[in-house]
Every structure is written in C-alpha cells, then in structure tokens.
Design a protein around this motif. Structure first.
Motif, mmCIF file in Angstrom:
data_model
loop_
_atom_site.group_PDB
_atom_site.id
_atom_site.type_symbol
_atom_site.label_atom_id
_atom_site.label_comp_id
_atom_site.label_asym_id
_atom_site.label_seq_id
_atom_site.Cartn_x
_atom_site.Cartn_y
_atom_site.Cartn_z
ATOM 1 N N ASP A 22 -6.345 -8.347 -8.147
ATOM 2 C CA ASP A 22 -5.393 -9.384 -8.575
ATOM 3 C C ASP A 22 -4.262 -9.534 -7.571
ATOM 4 O O ASP A 22 -3.831 -10.655 -7.267
ATOM 5 N N ALA A 23 -3.764 -8.417 -7.050
ATOM 6 C CA ALA A 23 -2.698 -8.467 -6.046
ATOM 7 C C ALA A 23 -3.190 -9.189 -4.792
ATOM 8 O O ALA A 23 -2.454 -9.986 -4.191
ATOM 9 N N ALA A 24 -4.429 -8.931 -4.401
ATOM 10 C CA ALA A 24 -5.006 -9.613 -3.236
ATOM 11 C C ALA A 24 -5.072 -11.120 -3.478
ATOM 12 O O ALA A 24 -4.703 -11.924 -2.619
ATOM 13 N N ARG A 25 -5.525 -11.498 -4.656
ATOM 14 C CA ARG A 25 -5.605 -12.919 -5.009
ATOM 15 C C ARG A 25 -4.208 -13.543 -5.020
ATOM 16 O O ARG A 25 -4.009 -14.654 -4.520
ATOM 17 N N ASP A 26 -3.240 -12.819 -5.562
ATOM 18 C CA ASP A 26 -1.865 -13.325 -5.603
ATOM 19 C C ASP A 26 -1.307 -13.531 -4.198
ATOM 20 O O ASP A 26 -0.609 -14.512 -3.936
ATOM 21 N N ASP A 30 2.773 -16.900 6.187
ATOM 22 C CA ASP A 30 1.440 -17.053 5.593
ATOM 23 C C ASP A 30 0.479 -16.014 6.166
ATOM 24 O O ASP A 30 -0.333 -15.445 5.441
ATOM 25 N N ASN A 31 0.591 -15.716 7.460
ATOM 26 C CA ASN A 31 -0.278 -14.700 8.056
ATOM 27 C C ASN A 31 0.022 -13.320 7.489
ATOM 28 O O ASN A 31 -0.898 -12.524 7.269
ATOM 29 N N ASP A 32 1.307 -13.029 7.253
ATOM 30 C CA ASP A 32 1.678 -11.757 6.623
ATOM 31 C C ASP A 32 1.034 -11.643 5.244
ATOM 32 O O ASP A 32 0.478 -10.603 4.891
ATOM 33 N N ALA A 33 1.118 -12.716 4.475
ATOM 34 C CA ALA A 33 0.566 -12.705 3.122
ATOM 35 C C ALA A 33 -0.947 -12.526 3.154
ATOM 36 O O ALA A 33 -1.506 -11.777 2.351
ATOM 37 N N LEU A 34 -1.621 -13.184 4.097
ATOM 38 C CA LEU A 34 -3.074 -13.027 4.205
ATOM 39 C C LEU A 34 -3.440 -11.609 4.643
ATOM 40 O O LEU A 34 -4.419 -11.039 4.162
ATOM 41 N N GLN A 77 -9.029 -4.169 0.642
ATOM 42 C CA GLN A 77 -9.569 -2.932 1.198
ATOM 43 C C GLN A 77 -9.215 -1.732 0.322
ATOM 44 O O GLN A 77 -10.042 -0.840 0.118
ATOM 45 N N ALA A 78 -7.991 -1.718 -0.203
ATOM 46 C CA ALA A 78 -7.588 -0.620 -1.086
ATOM 47 C C ALA A 78 -8.429 -0.626 -2.357
ATOM 48 O O ALA A 78 -8.859 0.430 -2.839
ATOM 49 N N SER A 79 -8.704 -1.810 -2.892
ATOM 50 C CA SER A 79 -9.538 -1.920 -4.085
ATOM 51 C C SER A 79 -10.944 -1.402 -3.795
ATOM 52 O O SER A 79 -11.521 -0.658 -4.602
ATOM 53 N N SER A 80 -11.489 -1.767 -2.648
ATOM 54 C CA SER A 80 -12.830 -1.300 -2.268
ATOM 55 C C SER A 80 -12.856 0.215 -2.089
ATOM 56 O O SER A 80 -13.810 0.880 -2.505
ATOM 57 N N ALA A 81 -11.810 0.762 -1.476
ATOM 58 C CA ALA A 81 -11.749 2.215 -1.272
ATOM 59 C C ALA A 81 -11.652 2.941 -2.613
ATOM 60 O O ALA A 81 -12.304 3.978 -2.814
ATOM 61 N N GLU A 129 -5.652 -8.894 2.452
ATOM 62 C CA GLU A 129 -6.802 -8.137 2.960
ATOM 63 C C GLU A 129 -6.600 -6.638 2.744
ATOM 64 O O GLU A 129 -7.537 -5.917 2.385
ATOM 65 N N GLN A 130 -5.393 -6.156 2.935
ATOM 66 C CA GLN A 130 -5.120 -4.738 2.711
ATOM 67 C C GLN A 130 -5.309 -4.362 1.236
ATOM 68 O O GLN A 130 -5.857 -3.299 0.936
#
Length: 132
Positions: free
Chosen positions: A54-58, A9-13, A21-25, A17-18
C-alpha cells in the motif's frame, strides 16, 4: 536551520520501488520461515506485507500528483480532456482517428505515471488537436 528537501516525482517513484522491494523481502522471509512461525505471526507478517505494498502504491500516486502539479495542467483540465475524448470516441466512424485518440490517451497516462511534466503538457496539447 535546515529545511527539508522537496520530494520530486523521481524521489517518490524511487521510494515506491523500495517499499515494493521491502514487501517482497518480507514475503520471502515469511515463506522461507513458515514452518518456524506461528499462524498469528504469519498473519501479522502478511498484514505488514500488504501495508508495504500500500505504501508503494501511495508513493506512486504521490509521484503522479507531483507530475500533474508541475505539468501546467490541472486535474480539472485532465478530467475535461478525458471526458471529451470519451464523447468523441462514441461518435467517430474512422478507425484511424479512434486509434490516434486512444494512443494519445495512453501517452498521457504514461507521461503522468512516469513523472514527465513536459510530456504531460505535450500529450494534452496533442489530444486537444485530435479532438478539435
């Protein structure tokens, strides 16, 4: 032969987040270069931003699923306890009990979304106690 590590679960979270961050960049790049980009290219970048979000949400959803799977609580049990809480809330007269039940529901949601299987189980048990 190497076998892939199991996603936690920590890996997925962390992955979620990554992706955020990529979407924001990408958004920052698109906006900073809007005068150099054609409209079709800007539209393409907007779509890619949305795909990253969407990938972040998934990945956040994946983390929640992992937590539920590891929490000794199945989805049917979570649905049942939520439904029971809703039914009890409809019939309660005392504000303290309403606040206690809603607080327990929020604690359960928090435990699921932050990836803490033991807390999921503890919150389910606490909620059961309040609904008894």
């Amino acid at each position: 032969m190497n076998t892939p590590a199991k996603l936690t679960d920590n890996d997925a979270l962390e992955l979620a987040e990554q992706y955020r961050q990529a979407s924001s960049a990408l958004r920052k790049y698109r906006l900073g270069n809007s005068n150099k980009l054609s409209q079709p290219r800007q539209d393409e970048l907007k779509q890619l931003e949305a795909s990253l979000r969407d990938a972040a949400r998934d990945m956040t959803t994946t983390a929640a699923i992992i937590v539920i799977n590891e929490s000794q609580t199945n989805l049917a049990e979570l649905r049942a306890i939520h439904q029971e809480a809703i039914e009890v809330l409809d019939t309660i007269n005392g504000i303290k009990k309403v606040i206690d039940i809603v607080t327990a529901l929020l604690g359960l949601a928090s435990a699921i979304s932050t990836g803490k299987p033991k807390e999921v189980w503890g919150n389910v048990q606490a909620l059961r106690g309040l609904l008894a």
